[in-house]
Scaffold this active site. Structure first.
Site, PDB file in Angstrom:
ATOM      1  NE  ARG A  13      -2.550   0.883   3.645  1.00  0.00           N
ATOM      2  CZ  ARG A  13      -3.382   0.762   4.540  1.00  0.00           C
ATOM      3  NH1 ARG A  13      -4.603   0.381   4.442  1.00  0.00           N
ATOM      4  NH2 ARG A  13      -2.979   1.006   5.779  1.00  0.00           N
TER       5      ARG A  13
ATOM      6  CE  LYS B 219      -2.708   4.554   6.957  1.00  0.00           C
ATOM      7  NZ  LYS B 219      -4.249   4.600   6.956  1.00  0.00           N
TER       8      LYS B 219
ATOM      9  CD  GLU C  95     -12.157   5.724   4.144  1.00  0.00           C
ATOM     10  OE1 GLU C  95     -11.698   4.835   5.095  1.00  0.00           O
ATOM     11  OE2 GLU C  95     -11.630   5.937   3.273  1.00  0.00           O
TER      12      GLU C  95
HETATM   13  C1  LIG Z   1      -5.232   3.777   7.269  1.00  0.00           C
HETATM   14  C2  LIG Z   1      -6.761   4.201   7.088  1.00  0.00           C
HETATM   15  C3  LIG Z   1      -7.709   3.109   7.159  1.00  0.00           C
HETATM   16  C4  LIG Z   1      -7.630   1.902   7.993  1.00  0.00           C
HETATM   17  O1  LIG Z   1      -6.736   1.005   7.187  1.00  0.00           O
HETATM   18  P1  LIG Z   1      -5.976  -0.281   7.927  1.00  0.00           P
HETATM   19  O2  LIG Z   1      -4.994  -0.698   7.127  1.00  0.00           O
HETATM   20  O3  LIG Z   1      -7.153  -1.140   8.540  1.00  0.00           O
HETATM   21  O4  LIG Z   1      -5.128   0.204   9.238  1.00  0.00           O
HETATM   22  C5  LIG Z   1      -9.132   3.516   6.728  1.00  0.00           C
HETATM   23  N1  LIG Z   1      -9.225   4.667   6.346  1.00  0.00           N
HETATM   24  C6  LIG Z   1      -8.450   5.554   6.162  1.00  0.00           C
HETATM   25  C7  LIG Z   1      -8.849   6.957   5.498  1.00  0.00           C
HETATM   26  C8  LIG Z   1      -7.108   5.546   6.393  1.00  0.00           C
HETATM   27  O5  LIG Z   1      -6.142   6.181   6.184  1.00  0.00           O
END
Ligand SMILES: *Cc1c(COP(=O)(O)O)cnc(C)c1O
Length: 347
Positions: A81, A185, A221
């Site tokens: 990622r 991310k 989300e």
């Molecule tokens: C990091 C993140 C998550 C959660 O991802 P994980 O891999 O489960 O920790 C969900 N939404 C956003 C916007 C994020 O930045």
């Protein structure tokens, strides 16, 4: 120092540990990673990270299991990622091997900060990839710092684990644009959601729920965690280009299938909140946060009309969600068999 740490009351906050592990990309190659007790970096005020948010990051955890072994949970997924995020910024990215090596080294060099088994605590690893060369014009960074730092953490908000919280829908703000960077991310996504998050927190909500930015019709989300719901025998989670692909969500989906649930990845209309038996926010930091109520405040002419969706009990986590949570945490703690081969052991 580590000796004074109260592993039962860690929360989720910065703590000085022994070292940060870092490598610098310049002239086409990454330097050999170094561990440093100096947490202050030395680079130009003109570094892209300060101006144009040439920056992305990761979050993953190491656990001390019931058997005394140390497990990293799915670091290969975080490596991939980060590669996608960094590549989207057109920056150099570390290989998967390098990412994992540096994470392992960070755990080893900070080992006394790794909480023992039994505190529902872990070591949170925070890899960051940032653009460092001096620049003024808008451009992707040619020199990049990759650093892995860590902190021992307990429950995120200080609330008891699995205690339900409330959420409000972000009607007037988006964390990502249609065709934007929501699925990566990037630090920039967090800058975007800080202000609406602060507003939601001031109003007493634990979570802020973002909708699809193009039509504001479907659930996307929460600000830093994915949305998952239980409806009958189904695990429902939004399919959207602007949602960050959560590794926790992906793992919980696999666990749900192991338990015989049907996984539905599809568009989720806001109104469907009225039909869910259980709703949770999910992510690495807390695994799941049960959400017992969601407020939707819509402005109709000059008045704000609040529609409240009540979901499950305000006092406890839903039964299916708790089962999923326990299996996942059990795998991380070495209590349950790691049938998917998710854990990487530190030897
Ligand atoms: C990091 C993140 C998550 C959660 O991802 P994980 O891999 O489960 O920790 C969900 N939404 C956003 C916007 C994020 O930045």
């Amino acid at each position: 120092m580590a000796e004074q740490l109260d592993f039962g009351a860690l929360g989720f906050k910065y703590r000085k540990t022994n070292v940060i592990v870092s490598s610098y990309f310049k002239d086409g190659q990454w330097s050999a990673p170094v561990a440093s007790a100096d947490f202050n970096f030395d680079f130009s005020a003109f570094a892209g990270v300060f101006h144009y948010a040439n920056s992305c990051f990761e979050g993953l955890k190491a656990f001390r299991g019931v058997d005394g072994k140390i497990r990293l949970f799915r670091p290969d997924e975080n490596a991939k990622r980060l590669q996608r995020s960094g590549s989207h910024l057109d920056m150099a990215v570390p290989s998967e091997e390098m990412f994992i090596e540096m994470c392992l080294r960070c755990v080893k060099e900070n080992i006394e900060f790794l909480p023992p088994y039994g505190y529902n605590a872990s070591m949170y690893l925070r890899p960051v990839l940032i653009g460092c060369n001096p620049q003024l014009g808008i451009a992707s960074s040619t020199e990049v710092l990759f650093a892995v730092m860590c902190a021992p953490v307990g429950s995120y908000s200080g609330a008891a684990s699995l205690s339900p919280g409330t959420a409000v829908i972000a009607r007037n703000y988006d964390r990502a644009a249609p065709n934007g960077t929501g699925a990566f991310k990037l630090s920039a996504n967090y800058a975007t959601s800080l202000h609406p998050y602060n507003m939601a927190h001031r109003q007493g909500y634990r979570e802020l729920l973002f909708l699809d930015p193009a039509t504001k019709t479907y659930i996307d989300e929460f600000g830093s965690s994915n949305f998952l719901a239980i409806k009958g025998n189904s695990y429902v989670t939004p399919l959207s280009d602007s949602v960050l692909p959560s590794i926790t969500n992906k793992s919980l989906q696999a666990v749900a299938e192991d338990f015989g649930l049907k996984v539905e990845k599809r568009r989720v209309p806001v109104e469907e909140l009225a039909e869910f038996e259980e709703v949770n926010a999910c992510g690495t930091a807390v695994v799941i946060t049960p959400i017992c109520s969601v407020d939707d405040k819509q402005k109709l002419e000059d008045t704000v009309v609040t529609k409240t969706y009540k979901i499950g009990s305000p006092d406890k986590c839903g039964a299916v969600s708790e089962k999923l949570y326990k299996r996942l945490r059990g795998i991380q703690d070495g209590l349950e068999e790691d049938t998917h081969n998710w854990c990487l052991y530190l030897d």
